[in-house]
Design a protein around this motif. Sequence first.
Motif, short mmCIF file in Angstrom:
data_model
loop_
_atom_site.label_atom_id
_atom_site.label_comp_id
_atom_site.label_asym_id
_atom_site.label_seq_id
_atom_site.Cartn_x
_atom_site.Cartn_y
_atom_site.Cartn_z
N GLN A 1 0.92 -1.24 0.00
CA GLN A 1 0.03 -0.06 0.14
C GLN A 1 0.98 1.27 0.09
O GLN A 1 0.69 2.22 -0.78
CB GLN A 1 -1.08 -0.05 1.10
N LEU A 2 1.88 1.20 0.82
CA LEU A 2 2.83 2.37 0.92
C LEU A 2 3.56 2.59 -0.44
O LEU A 2 3.75 3.80 -0.86
CB LEU A 2 3.75 2.18 1.80
N GLU A 3 3.83 1.50 -1.16
CA GLU A 3 4.34 1.58 -2.48
C GLU A 3 3.57 2.25 -3.45
O GLU A 3 3.95 3.08 -4.20
CB GLU A 3 5.08 0.10 -3.05
N ASN A 4 2.18 1.84 -3.40
CA ASN A 4 1.30 2.53 -4.37
C ASN A 4 1.21 4.02 -3.95
O ASN A 4 1.06 4.86 -4.79
CB ASN A 4 -0.01 1.96 -3.97
N SER A 5 0.90 4.53 -2.79
CA SER A 5 1.06 5.75 -2.16
C SER A 5 2.25 6.67 -2.65
O SER A 5 2.11 7.75 -3.02
CB SER A 5 0.90 5.96 -0.75
N ILE A 6 3.44 5.98 -2.58
CA ILE A 6 4.70 6.61 -3.12
C ILE A 6 4.59 6.83 -4.37
O ILE A 6 5.13 8.07 -4.86
CB ILE A 6 5.83 5.91 -2.60
N GLU A 7 4.14 5.97 -5.26
CA GLU A 7 4.08 6.06 -6.83
C GLU A 7 3.09 7.03 -7.01
O GLU A 7 3.37 8.32 -7.96
CB GLU A 7 3.64 4.67 -7.51
N GLN A 8 1.91 7.26 -6.43
CA GLN A 8 0.99 8.25 -6.50
C GLN A 8 1.44 9.74 -6.26
O GLN A 8 1.60 10.79 -6.67
CB GLN A 8 -0.38 8.04 -5.83
N ALA A 9 2.42 9.68 -4.78
CA ALA A 9 2.83 10.73 -4.63
C ALA A 9 3.99 11.37 -5.36
O ALA A 9 4.18 12.72 -5.49
CB ALA A 9 3.34 10.61 -3.05
N GLN A 10 4.59 10.45 -5.94
CA GLN A 10 5.73 11.18 -6.75
C GLN A 10 5.07 11.65 -8.09
O GLN A 10 5.54 12.62 -8.72
CB GLN A 10 6.54 9.70 -7.39
N GLY A 11 3.82 11.14 -8.29
CA GLY A 11 2.95 11.76 -9.70
C GLY A 11 2.59 13.10 -9.16
O GLY A 11 2.82 14.06 -10.04
N ASN A 12 2.12 13.39 -7.97
CA ASN A 12 1.78 14.69 -7.52
C ASN A 12 2.97 15.55 -7.39
O ASN A 12 2.62 16.81 -7.70
CB ASN A 12 1.12 14.40 -5.98
N VAL A 13 4.05 14.94 -7.00
CA VAL A 13 5.27 16.03 -6.98
C VAL A 13 5.56 16.30 -8.46
O VAL A 13 5.76 17.76 -8.59
CB VAL A 13 6.45 15.13 -6.35
N GLU A 14 5.50 15.57 -9.50
CA GLU A 14 5.74 16.18 -10.73
C GLU A 14 4.53 16.88 -11.21
O GLU A 14 4.97 18.05 -11.85
CB GLU A 14 5.37 14.78 -11.86
N THR A 15 3.22 16.69 -10.87
CA THR A 15 2.19 17.67 -11.42
C THR A 15 2.30 19.22 -10.51
O THR A 15 2.21 19.98 -11.13
CB THR A 15 0.83 17.01 -10.67
N ALA A 16 2.73 18.91 -9.19
CA ALA A 16 3.18 20.14 -8.54
C ALA A 16 4.27 20.96 -9.05
O ALA A 16 4.08 22.06 -9.30
CB ALA A 16 3.17 19.81 -6.99
N SER A 17 5.41 20.17 -9.37
CA SER A 17 6.30 20.91 -10.06
C SER A 17 5.99 21.45 -11.32
O SER A 17 6.44 22.89 -12.04
CB SER A 17 7.40 19.94 -10.35
N GLU A 18 5.30 20.85 -12.16
CA GLU A 18 4.80 21.48 -13.66
C GLU A 18 3.94 22.54 -13.27
O GLU A 18 4.02 23.67 -13.97
CB GLU A 18 3.95 20.30 -14.15
N ASN A 19 2.97 22.60 -12.26
CA ASN A 19 2.14 23.83 -11.71
C ASN A 19 2.99 25.04 -11.43
O ASN A 19 2.69 26.01 -11.88
CB ASN A 19 0.99 23.38 -10.71
N TYR A 20 3.94 24.72 -10.61
CA TYR A 20 4.87 25.90 -10.03
C TYR A 20 5.46 26.37 -11.34
O TYR A 20 5.45 27.70 -11.45
CB TYR A 20 5.87 25.07 -9.24
N ASN A 21 6.13 25.54 -12.30
CA ASN A 21 6.73 26.33 -13.37
C ASN A 21 5.96 26.88 -14.20
O ASN A 21 6.16 27.84 -14.94
CB ASN A 21 7.52 25.31 -14.25
N ALA A 22 4.69 26.17 -14.52
CA ALA A 22 3.54 27.08 -15.30
C ALA A 22 3.30 28.29 -14.64
O ALA A 22 3.09 29.31 -15.34
CB ALA A 22 2.45 26.04 -15.52
N SER A 23 3.09 28.31 -13.28
CA SER A 23 2.63 29.82 -12.80
C SER A 23 3.56 30.86 -12.79
O SER A 23 3.47 32.02 -13.09
CB SER A 23 2.59 29.55 -11.14
#
Length: 568
Positions: free
Chosen positions: A301-323
């Motif tokens: 379960q934690l491995e799945n959460s980490i995978e999703q959290a990594q995707g969120n980091v990537e999304t947040a990074s993209e949003n930050y760069n876009a802003s």
Amino acid sequence: MKRKMKKLQATKGRVLLTTAGCLMILASAVSIIAYRRNQRESYTYKETQVAYGTLTRGITKSGSIDIGTVEQNFDLDMNALQRVDTGNSTGNSNETNAVGLLSGMEGMGVPGGGLDLFGQMLGGGGNLTDTGDAASLTVSAVRVSVGQQVTEGDVLYELAEESVSELEQKLQDNVEKARTDLEAVYADQILSKQTAEYTYESSMAYGDYAETEYNAAIQELKDTVENNRITLERTITSLAEYQSRLADITDSYNDAVQVLENCQYSLDHTSTSDVGHYVYYYELTESAQATVDSLKQQIEQLENSIEQAQGNVETASENYNASQRNLAQGQLGAKQTYDLRNLAYKAAQETYDITLAYLEEDAAAQEEIYQETREKWEEFSSYISGNAVVARYNGVITSVELAEGDSIRTGSALVTLYDMDDVSMSVTVYEEERAEISLGSAANIHFTAYPEDTFTAVVMEISDASTDSQGNVVYEVTVTVKGNVSGLFQGMTGDLTFVTEQSEESLYIYKRAVITEDGKSYVKIREEDGNIIKKEIVTGFSDGIYIQVVEGLAEGDAVLIESKVSGL
């Protein structure tokens, strides 16, 4: 005796007997006859006392007991108890809707949208569904027999331990999993509500000050950059927390594996003849295996959460760069942002309400899953006690349906027994008696086997009128016996009295103690010198067992019930 005398006379000429001899034989015969007559006329006496209190009068009929039967089946749907996790389909649907709303708000200029926070934070729940496998239990021993009295909770059949433990473990695992998922949903709701509140408050604030802040659009875009940076930091922090938890759980898992190996080693090197130690190491091994399995599941379960959290980091990074790019182009988009914020202001309340409704619906769905797993466990426990199937009714066993080695499946017949909650007696009454009897009327029963006990009953059914063989109009009246009926048996006979009158102040004695001669009533009493005499009394009405004493006796007087003793 006459036949003997004729035979003696017929043989008088052939047998030489003196007159004295004949007289002796005759005297002897008379003595024997007198002895036998005395034997036949011997009596015994039982002393009883005159009582004072309520005496009922009514219509008395004879009848016999009829005890209903009930079949106990194994109605537990074992297939429906076996459930597996299929993922949080309900939660995902709600999360998608909620995320879509927040994403739309972000498009209107409200910060915080676009991240799959719902998918990450609420992804712990799960639906439960049938496995579809046919389930059964195996009888290891039969603990009842025909004619045995059982009460609710008594063991009917003992079951093979392995057939019970497998299903029991699945139920326990389901309850624990559902409870953990529900706690996760409650915890995740806190962050999700904060996000929704932040979105709402931002929308209201931007709408209230949209016009005055129009000229400060660039600064607002910088705020957006800062918010996205914070969000990025949050997602990075969340990812780090998951990774830290994974490291801790992994260490625990490795330790648990080592413990399991040690337990297994001890079990493998313990002789089965050493029952105490073998069972001890077996239970330790089972417990260690359960711990390993649980930790392994948490790791996944934690491995799945980490995978999703990594995707969120990537999304947040993209949003930050876009802003940051939006900041450079802010002046061009200032008017558009102003218009969108006004729109968000108008829709803020509705968006907030819908978002909270989705969160509550997701929690309610997980609560329902948890409640379902508990109900299934409780339902299982109501049918299985330890490793045994227990009686669900009180009664006497009339049929045992299973034998050692048989399988018990959903719907299997277990036993048939007399239902001691359905003890009745039916009698026939005449038309003129029917007027005295109605549904709910009280009745008393005196059984032949229990002459001194009074059982109470209530009229439960009265048939339509019919005609007997003599042309009389009759009714069949059925009563239900109340109170302690454990001593009653099928076919037991007795007298049923429908109560039509009662006297609160009556002297009464057993009817068997009264002797009726020439229209008068007598009782026998023992005088001080031991002699037994008859005493005349005046009697009143009777309930079939007791009779009212109007004159001749007082409360506490001793009278005798006479019983003839059979003799030679």
